[in-house]
Write an enzyme that holds these catalytic residues in place. Structure first.
Site, PDB file in Angstrom:
ATOM      1  N   HIS A 138       0.882  -1.576   0.130  1.00 60.54           N
ATOM      2  CA  HIS A 138       0.159   0.035  -0.070  1.00 60.54           C
ATOM      3  C   HIS A 138       1.050   1.384   0.322  1.00 60.54           C
ATOM      4  O   HIS A 138       1.747   1.268   0.704  1.00 60.54           O
ATOM      5  CB  HIS A 138      -0.977  -0.346   1.303  1.00 60.54           C
ATOM      6  CG  HIS A 138      -0.251   0.084   2.833  1.00 60.54           C
ATOM      7  ND1 HIS A 138      -0.473   1.308   3.354  1.00 60.54           N
ATOM      8  CD2 HIS A 138      -0.370  -1.203   3.787  1.00 60.54           C
ATOM      9  CE1 HIS A 138       0.257   0.882   4.562  1.00 60.54           C
ATOM     10  NE2 HIS A 138       0.133  -0.498   4.695  1.00 60.54           N
ATOM     11  N   ASP A 148       6.183   2.077   6.669  1.00 58.30           N
ATOM     12  CA  ASP A 148       4.490   1.280   6.643  1.00 58.30           C
ATOM     13  C   ASP A 148       3.769   2.505   5.867  1.00 58.30           C
ATOM     14  O   ASP A 148       3.505   2.944   5.793  1.00 58.30           O
ATOM     15  CB  ASP A 148       3.657   1.584   8.155  1.00 58.30           C
ATOM     16  CG  ASP A 148       2.121   0.842   7.930  1.00 58.30           C
ATOM     17  OD1 ASP A 148       2.077   0.428   6.406  1.00 58.30           O
ATOM     18  OD2 ASP A 148       1.582   0.880   8.799  1.00 58.30           O
ATOM     19  N   GLU A 179      -5.114   1.647   2.437  1.00 59.90           N
ATOM     20  CA  GLU A 179      -5.308   0.826   3.042  1.00 59.90           C
ATOM     21  C   GLU A 179      -5.469   0.692   4.546  1.00 59.90           C
ATOM     22  O   GLU A 179      -6.244   0.602   5.651  1.00 59.90           O
ATOM     23  CB  GLU A 179      -3.847   0.015   3.378  1.00 59.90           C
ATOM     24  CG  GLU A 179      -3.803  -1.532   3.761  1.00 59.90           C
ATOM     25  CD  GLU A 179      -3.104  -1.268   5.110  1.00 59.90           C
ATOM     26  OE1 GLU A 179      -3.189  -2.436   6.188  1.00 59.90           O
ATOM     27  OE2 GLU A 179      -2.728  -0.334   5.437  1.00 59.90           O
ATOM     28  N   GLU A 180      -4.809   1.779   5.221  1.00 54.53           N
ATOM     29  CA  GLU A 180      -4.860   2.293   6.916  1.00 54.53           C
ATOM     30  C   GLU A 180      -6.439   3.122   7.175  1.00 54.53           C
ATOM     31  O   GLU A 180      -6.611   2.948   8.259  1.00 54.53           O
ATOM     32  CB  GLU A 180      -3.982   3.524   7.237  1.00 54.53           C
ATOM     33  CG  GLU A 180      -2.249   3.237   6.567  1.00 54.53           C
ATOM     34  CD  GLU A 180      -1.651   2.955   7.464  1.00 54.53           C
ATOM     35  OE1 GLU A 180      -2.376   1.820   8.431  1.00 54.53           O
ATOM     36  OE2 GLU A 180      -0.536   1.955   7.262  1.00 54.53           O
ATOM     37  N   ASP A 239       3.359  -6.123   3.785  1.00 55.08           N
ATOM     38  CA  ASP A 239       2.957  -5.395   4.325  1.00 55.08           C
ATOM     39  C   ASP A 239       4.192  -5.152   5.426  1.00 55.08           C
ATOM     40  O   ASP A 239       4.927  -5.727   6.482  1.00 55.08           O
ATOM     41  CB  ASP A 239       1.862  -5.035   4.908  1.00 55.08           C
ATOM     42  CG  ASP A 239       1.213  -3.368   5.368  1.00 55.08           C
ATOM     43  OD1 ASP A 239       2.370  -2.835   5.766  1.00 55.08           O
ATOM     44  OD2 ASP A 239      -0.148  -3.326   5.308  1.00 55.08           O
ATOM     45  N   HIS A 261       2.803   2.718  13.186  1.00 51.71           N
ATOM     46  CA  HIS A 261       2.512   4.414  13.476  1.00 51.71           C
ATOM     47  C   HIS A 261       3.195   5.812  14.030  1.00 51.71           C
ATOM     48  O   HIS A 261       2.091   6.505  14.904  1.00 51.71           O
ATOM     49  CB  HIS A 261       1.154   3.789  13.917  1.00 51.71           C
ATOM     50  CG  HIS A 261       0.227   2.728  12.345  1.00 51.71           C
ATOM     51  ND1 HIS A 261      -0.736   2.632  12.489  1.00 51.71           N
ATOM     52  CD2 HIS A 261       0.662   2.651  10.999  1.00 51.71           C
ATOM     53  CE1 HIS A 261      -1.574   2.379  11.137  1.00 51.71           C
ATOM     54  NE2 HIS A 261      -0.529   1.495  10.573  1.00 51.71           N
TER      55      HIS A 261
HETATM   56 CO    CO Z   1      -0.244   0.925   9.045  1.00 51.32          CO
HETATM   57 ZN    ZN Z   2       0.650  -1.219   6.727  1.00 46.80          ZN
END
Ligand code: CO
Ligand code: ZN
Length: 338
Positions: free
Chosen positions: A60, A168, A198-199, A221, A310
């Site tokens: 992603h 990420d 995606e998030e 991922d 994150h």
């Molecule tokens: Co993420």
């Molecule tokens: Zn991710």
């Protein structure tokens, strides 16, 4: 690898605003693929033609971020999350808005005097962004409602590890770009999906996979690390930096295909590539939506172990990155037999 990773992680492109990263990825792979297109959700889909069954690799492009909701009478900007944030981690992080304004996240500090310094009441109700504006009008001249923002946190090479915002999932975008650029032979009909949103719920990947109808799906991922990796790390999570790519067993979005995982282990063993297994008690990846496309797809996920997910300081191990590239390359070269 390092140059392309640095370029990708430093691009600001949260969910729904992926165009800058989409353009950078397109420019770096266009000469190496047979077809390339962007669909109506913004997914970038590249095709390297082959005779075998369809194998889809997915990463992603979006990163977590924020969106401006209103500006108060003092010129502070109020925000909502784009993707998963723990508000406790946010005070005094620097962020950069879509059209270039920068600021720091502050919070209503009187909640500390009531509750001690545990910050439990830090939430999107009590957070705001200070862009240095002296008035509401000054702030309004710099920020629009609906404008997005991301962490303002550049790439750092720590020697054996890399640290940045947006590892990420730009680490996987960089890995797939490197794979596309260096792949000499391949067996399957290869599709590469650089997915959007995606998030916020695996949105782009679901539509892209539906259009491609793959036989096999492999999502790339990041994954969390646990008690063997950092002081008093997550108890139920055994993954750690430096132990190789993590083959997904399960997470909250999927149980990976067992036969495909066993085939991948054989490929890794034959090529002497180290690996670990991932059982994640939370979270999900695009693998979860690829798997249930149409009448079903043999799907798994290969994860790059990452500390401080994150956050503005997501950290990966250089050897893990190299070993993940070797593994996906070995997979792409061979015929999958289940
Ligand atoms: Co993420
Ligand atoms: Zn991710």
């Amino acid at each position: 690898m390092k140059d392309i990773l640095k370029q990708f992680v430093e691009i600001s492109a949260p969910s729904g605003r992926e165009e800058p990263i989409q353009k950078a990825i397109r420019a770096s792979i266009q000469p190496y693929v047979d077809e390339i297109r962007t669909d109506s959700l913004g997914n970038l889909i590249a095709h390297k033609k082959g005779n075998g069954k369809k194998l889809l690799f997915d990463a992603h492009m979006d990163e977590i971020g924020f969106v401006a909701t209103y500006i108060d009478d003092h010129g502070f900007v109020h925000i909502e999350p784009l993707g998963g944030h723990n508000p406790v981690n946010l005070p005094f992080q620097r962020i950069c808005f879509e059209y270039g304004s920068k600021g720091t996240i502050g919070f209503e500090s009187e909640i500390l005097s009531k509750n001690g310094a545990d910050r439990k009441e830090v939430s999107f109700d009590t957070l705001y962004v200070d862009i240095g504006a002296r008035s509401k009008n000054e702030a309004l001249s710099k920020i629009r409602i609906g404008e997005t923002a991301t962490y303002d946190s550049p790439f750092v090479d720590l020697g054996n590890r890399y640290m940045s915002k947006a590892m990420d999932d730009r680490i996987a975008c960089a890995l797939l770009v490197k794979l596309i650029q260096t792949l000499q032979t391949h067996h399957h009909d290869l599709y590469f999906v650089f997915a959007t949103q995606e998030e916020v719920g695996l949105v782009g990947s679901k539509a892209a996979s539906y259009g491609i109808e793959p036989d096999f799906g492999i999502a790339l991922d990041v994954t969390a690390t646990g008690f063997e990796d950092t002081p008093k790390g997550l108890k139920r999570v055994p993954m750690k930096l430096g132990a190789g790519p993590a083959i997904k067993i399960q997470d909250r979005s999927m149980i990976a295909n067992h036969n495909l995982n066993q085939w991948i282990q054989t490929v890794a063993d034959q090529n002497r590539i180290p690996y670990q297994f991932e059982v994640l008690p939370f979270g999900g990846t695009n693998g979860g939506v690829i798997q249930t496309t149409k009448s079903g797809v043999y799907t798994t996920c290969i994860s790059i172990p990452t500390r401080y997910l994150h956050s503005p300081s997501e950290m990966v191990d250089v050897m893990d990155v190299q070993n993940t590239l070797q593994l996906v390359k070995a997979i792409a070269e061979k015929e999958i037999v289940l």
